[in-house]
Structures are given as structure tokens and as C-alpha cells.
Design a protein around this motif. Sequence first.
Motif, PDB file in Angstrom:
ATOM      1  N   THR A  67       0.803  -1.229   0.000  1.00  0.00           N
ATOM      2  CA  THR A  67       0.000   0.000   0.000  1.00  0.00           C
ATOM      3  C   THR A  67       0.835   1.277   0.000  1.00  0.00           C
ATOM      4  O   THR A  67       0.321   2.334  -0.361  1.00  0.00           O
ATOM      5  N   VAL A  68       2.098   1.205   0.411  1.00  0.00           N
ATOM      6  CA  VAL A  68       2.958   2.393   0.440  1.00  0.00           C
ATOM      7  C   VAL A  68       3.900   2.359  -0.759  1.00  0.00           C
ATOM      8  O   VAL A  68       4.876   1.605  -0.780  1.00  0.00           O
ATOM      9  N   THR A  69       3.601   3.174  -1.765  1.00  0.00           N
ATOM     10  CA  THR A  69       4.338   3.134  -3.028  1.00  0.00           C
ATOM     11  C   THR A  69       5.814   3.467  -2.858  1.00  0.00           C
ATOM     12  O   THR A  69       6.684   2.780  -3.398  1.00  0.00           O
ATOM     13  N   TRP A  70       6.113   4.513  -2.114  1.00  0.00           N
ATOM     14  CA  TRP A  70       7.515   4.926  -1.977  1.00  0.00           C
ATOM     15  C   TRP A  70       8.334   3.874  -1.238  1.00  0.00           C
ATOM     16  O   TRP A  70       9.520   3.675  -1.534  1.00  0.00           O
ATOM     17  N   LEU A  71       7.720   3.161  -0.300  1.00  0.00           N
ATOM     18  CA  LEU A  71       8.429   2.112   0.433  1.00  0.00           C
ATOM     19  C   LEU A  71       8.776   0.950  -0.492  1.00  0.00           C
ATOM     20  O   LEU A  71       9.873   0.397  -0.438  1.00  0.00           O
ATOM     21  N   LYS A  72       7.829   0.624  -1.374  1.00  0.00           N
ATOM     22  CA  LYS A  72       8.076  -0.460  -2.323  1.00  0.00           C
ATOM     23  C   LYS A  72       9.187  -0.069  -3.299  1.00  0.00           C
ATOM     24  O   LYS A  72      10.036  -0.888  -3.659  1.00  0.00           O
ATOM     25  N   THR A  73       9.215   1.208  -3.714  1.00  0.00           N
ATOM     26  CA  THR A  73      10.249   1.680  -4.639  1.00  0.00           C
ATOM     27  C   THR A  73      11.634   1.620  -3.995  1.00  0.00           C
ATOM     28  O   THR A  73      12.606   1.183  -4.620  1.00  0.00           O
ATOM     29  N   LEU A 119      15.511 -10.503   2.558  1.00  0.00           N
ATOM     30  CA  LEU A 119      14.653  -9.377   2.933  1.00  0.00           C
ATOM     31  C   LEU A 119      14.659  -8.237   1.923  1.00  0.00           C
ATOM     32  O   LEU A 119      13.768  -7.392   1.944  1.00  0.00           O
ATOM     33  N   LEU A 120      15.691  -8.174   1.050  1.00  0.00           N
ATOM     34  CA  LEU A 120      15.755  -7.108   0.049  1.00  0.00           C
ATOM     35  C   LEU A 120      15.330  -7.609  -1.324  1.00  0.00           C
ATOM     36  O   LEU A 120      15.668  -7.013  -2.339  1.00  0.00           O
ATOM     37  N   ASN A 121      14.617  -8.722  -1.346  1.00  0.00           N
ATOM     38  CA  ASN A 121      14.100  -9.270  -2.600  1.00  0.00           C
ATOM     39  C   ASN A 121      12.599  -9.010  -2.645  1.00  0.00           C
ATOM     40  O   ASN A 121      11.817  -9.749  -2.048  1.00  0.00           O
ATOM     41  N   PRO A 122      12.189  -7.963  -3.342  1.00  0.00           N
ATOM     42  CA  PRO A 122      10.766  -7.600  -3.356  1.00  0.00           C
ATOM     43  C   PRO A 122       9.859  -8.723  -3.835  1.00  0.00           C
ATOM     44  O   PRO A 122       8.744  -8.877  -3.354  1.00  0.00           O
ATOM     45  N   HIS A 123      10.345  -9.523  -4.791  1.00  0.00           N
ATOM     46  CA  HIS A 123       9.501 -10.588  -5.317  1.00  0.00           C
ATOM     47  C   HIS A 123       9.237 -11.653  -4.259  1.00  0.00           C
ATOM     48  O   HIS A 123       8.128 -12.196  -4.172  1.00  0.00           O
ATOM     49  N   ALA A 124      10.251 -11.943  -3.454  1.00  0.00           N
ATOM     50  CA  ALA A 124      10.054 -12.915  -2.372  1.00  0.00           C
ATOM     51  C   ALA A 124       9.032 -12.385  -1.373  1.00  0.00           C
ATOM     52  O   ALA A 124       8.151 -13.114  -0.910  1.00  0.00           O
ATOM     53  N   ILE A 125       9.144 -11.092  -1.069  1.00  0.00           N
ATOM     54  CA  ILE A 125       8.219 -10.481  -0.117  1.00  0.00           C
ATOM     55  C   ILE A 125       6.801 -10.429  -0.679  1.00  0.00           C
ATOM     56  O   ILE A 125       5.829 -10.796  -0.007  1.00  0.00           O
ATOM     57  N   LEU A 126       6.685 -10.011  -1.944  1.00  0.00           N
ATOM     58  CA  LEU A 126       5.365  -9.905  -2.545  1.00  0.00           C
ATOM     59  C   LEU A 126       4.730 -11.286  -2.736  1.00  0.00           C
ATOM     60  O   LEU A 126       3.511 -11.442  -2.612  1.00  0.00           O
ATOM     61  N   TRP A 191      22.463 -11.277 -11.155  1.00  0.00           N
ATOM     62  CA  TRP A 191      22.371 -10.126 -12.051  1.00  0.00           C
ATOM     63  C   TRP A 191      21.045 -10.119 -12.805  1.00  0.00           C
ATOM     64  O   TRP A 191      20.449  -9.062 -13.002  1.00  0.00           O
ATOM     65  N   ALA A 192      20.606 -11.292 -13.246  1.00  0.00           N
ATOM     66  CA  ALA A 192      19.338 -11.386 -13.975  1.00  0.00           C
ATOM     67  C   ALA A 192      18.169 -10.963 -13.091  1.00  0.00           C
ATOM     68  O   ALA A 192      17.278 -10.221 -13.531  1.00  0.00           O
ATOM     69  N   VAL A 193      18.186 -11.424 -11.825  1.00  0.00           N
ATOM     70  CA  VAL A 193      17.126 -11.038 -10.883  1.00  0.00           C
ATOM     71  C   VAL A 193      17.162  -9.532 -10.638  1.00  0.00           C
ATOM     72  O   VAL A 193      16.124  -8.866 -10.590  1.00  0.00           O
ATOM     73  N   ALA A 194      18.379  -8.977 -10.507  1.00  0.00           N
ATOM     74  CA  ALA A 194      18.523  -7.538 -10.272  1.00  0.00           C
ATOM     75  C   ALA A 194      17.973  -6.728 -11.452  1.00  0.00           C
ATOM     76  O   ALA A 194      17.270  -5.734 -11.259  1.00  0.00           O
ATOM     77  N   LEU A 195      18.296  -7.164 -12.681  1.00  0.00           N
ATOM     78  CA  LEU A 195      17.819  -6.450 -13.865  1.00  0.00           C
ATOM     79  C   LEU A 195      16.299  -6.546 -13.994  1.00  0.00           C
ATOM     80  O   LEU A 195      15.630  -5.571 -14.362  1.00  0.00           O
ATOM     81  N   TYR A 196      15.756  -7.705 -13.679  1.00  0.00           N
ATOM     82  CA  TYR A 196      14.308  -7.875 -13.735  1.00  0.00           C
ATOM     83  C   TYR A 196      13.620  -6.980 -12.700  1.00  0.00           C
ATOM     84  O   TYR A 196      12.600  -6.350 -12.980  1.00  0.00           O
ATOM     85  N   MET A 197      14.208  -6.921 -11.515  1.00  0.00           N
ATOM     86  CA  MET A 197      13.669  -6.057 -10.468  1.00  0.00           C
ATOM     87  C   MET A 197      13.729  -4.592 -10.886  1.00  0.00           C
ATOM     88  O   MET A 197      12.807  -3.808 -10.615  1.00  0.00           O
ATOM     89  N   ALA A 198      14.827  -4.208 -11.548  1.00  0.00           N
ATOM     90  CA  ALA A 198      14.977  -2.819 -12.013  1.00  0.00           C
ATOM     91  C   ALA A 198      13.903  -2.497 -13.052  1.00  0.00           C
ATOM     92  O   ALA A 198      13.310  -1.411 -13.025  1.00  0.00           O
ATOM     93  N   TRP A 199      13.666  -3.441 -13.945  1.00  0.00           N
ATOM     94  CA  TRP A 199      12.638  -3.240 -14.964  1.00  0.00           C
ATOM     95  C   TRP A 199      11.257  -3.113 -14.336  1.00  0.00           C
ATOM     96  O   TRP A 199      10.449  -2.258 -14.731  1.00  0.00           O
ATOM     97  N   MET A 200      10.976  -3.943 -13.332  1.00  0.00           N
ATOM     98  CA  MET A 200       9.692  -3.872 -12.619  1.00  0.00           C
ATOM     99  C   MET A 200       9.532  -2.548 -11.903  1.00  0.00           C
ATOM    100  O   MET A 200       8.441  -1.969 -11.857  1.00  0.00           O
ATOM    101  N   MET A 201      10.636  -2.036 -11.333  1.00  0.00           N
ATOM    102  CA  MET A 201      10.586  -0.784 -10.599  1.00  0.00           C
ATOM    103  C   MET A 201      10.295   0.383 -11.553  1.00  0.00           C
ATOM    104  O   MET A 201       9.504   1.280 -11.233  1.00  0.00           O
ATOM    105  N   ILE A 202      10.918   0.343 -12.738  1.00  0.00           N
ATOM    106  CA  ILE A 202      10.743   1.433 -13.703  1.00  0.00           C
ATOM    107  C   ILE A 202       9.353   1.401 -14.332  1.00  0.00           C
ATOM    108  O   ILE A 202       8.712   2.436 -14.532  1.00  0.00           O
ATOM    109  N   SER A 203       8.870   0.189 -14.621  1.00  0.00           N
ATOM    110  CA  SER A 203       7.593   0.059 -15.337  1.00  0.00           C
ATOM    111  C   SER A 203       6.380   0.190 -14.417  1.00  0.00           C
ATOM    112  O   SER A 203       5.260   0.376 -14.889  1.00  0.00           O
TER     113      SER A 203
END
Length: 204
Positions: A67-73, A119-126, A191-203
Amino acid sequence: MMEAILHGWILSLGLILPLGAQNVFVFNQGALQPTLWRAIPVVLTAALCDTALILLSVLGVSLVVLTVTWLKTILYAVGVCFLLYMGYLTWRSRPSVDSGEAERFSPQKQVIFAASVSLLNPHAILDTIGVIGTSSLTYSGGEKWGFAAACIAVSWLWFFGLCLAGRMAGRLDTSGRLLRVLNRVSGLIMWAVALYMAWMMISS
């Protein structure tokens, strides 16, 4: 109760099986450490982090991440940076089993890195919030806690088993070649997970 426990067991196993940064790191430490006991910090950290996420999801506390957009970013940005850095370190490592010069993580580094990939893997948390947290809403009282306990038990057994599998792979590899290949594969996955996360963050 048994239905809730079985549901939690199958659901958690399905979530934890796919190859990711957390699994790769636990396996690698099992392979690289001189004894299984020396890899216990990474196992305990990964299992405890998963336990915390599962409990927070079942209790509904972690819904704040959705629910908190900036926290997720912020979570995505930190996760991307750390996975890029950890992938670099893993790629650079040059284990040599025969000479005993393998580049091994100290207990402190194991704890820090394992906590970070957990804990810093948003996909695991989500995934934990969206799947385990949502599924737990089906149950109440003892059934809900039986469901949560089953999910937690799978995490603990999985990480111990993964570390043991890494240990066995490390003992079979007398030249260090297998471990070097594993490190390269691990680095690429991170690296692949990091790039995918970056793409998700931007999109998003």
C-alpha cells in the motif's frame, strides 16, 4: 487442521523450489565452507528471515509494503543494488578445493548476505504476502497457525537440505572447477534477478 497443514506444506514447497538468489547463496555456502557446521549461519539466517516474512504475512502486518508506493520503490532500489554487488563478488570468487584457498564467507558475511537476499528481494516479499498471506485468510484460529507452521517447517527443512546438497557437491569436486562454474552461474542469476527487479521498478 490437517487440510490447513497440507495446504501450507504444498504451497510453501511450490514457492521455495524455483532457483533464485537466496537458494543459490545457501547452496554455494554449503559447497564452499570446509565443514557443514561452518555453513550453519547462512541456513539459520535464511530460515529465520523466511519465518519472519511468513508470520508477518499471516498476521497481515506486511500488507503495508503493497500500500505504500515509496516504500516499495525503495525496497526495489536497494534490492537491485545489493544483488548487482553480490553477483559481482560471487563471479569474482575463485575457489580452489585442493589448496584450501577457497574464498569463503565469514559467519558475519553469511548472515548479512543471507538476510539481504531474503529481505531485500521484493519478489520474495510480494510472493509471501500475495500467496501465503492471502491463502491464510481462508483459515482462522488453530487452522491458521497450523497453516503457518507448515509453511515455516518447509523453509527450515529446505534450507538445511539445500546446504547439505551443496556440501556433497563440494566434496565431490576435488579440483574446484565445479564450484567455479557454480559461482559464475550464481552471479548470472543474481544479475538477472537484479535487472528484472529494475525493470519492474521502472515500469510500475
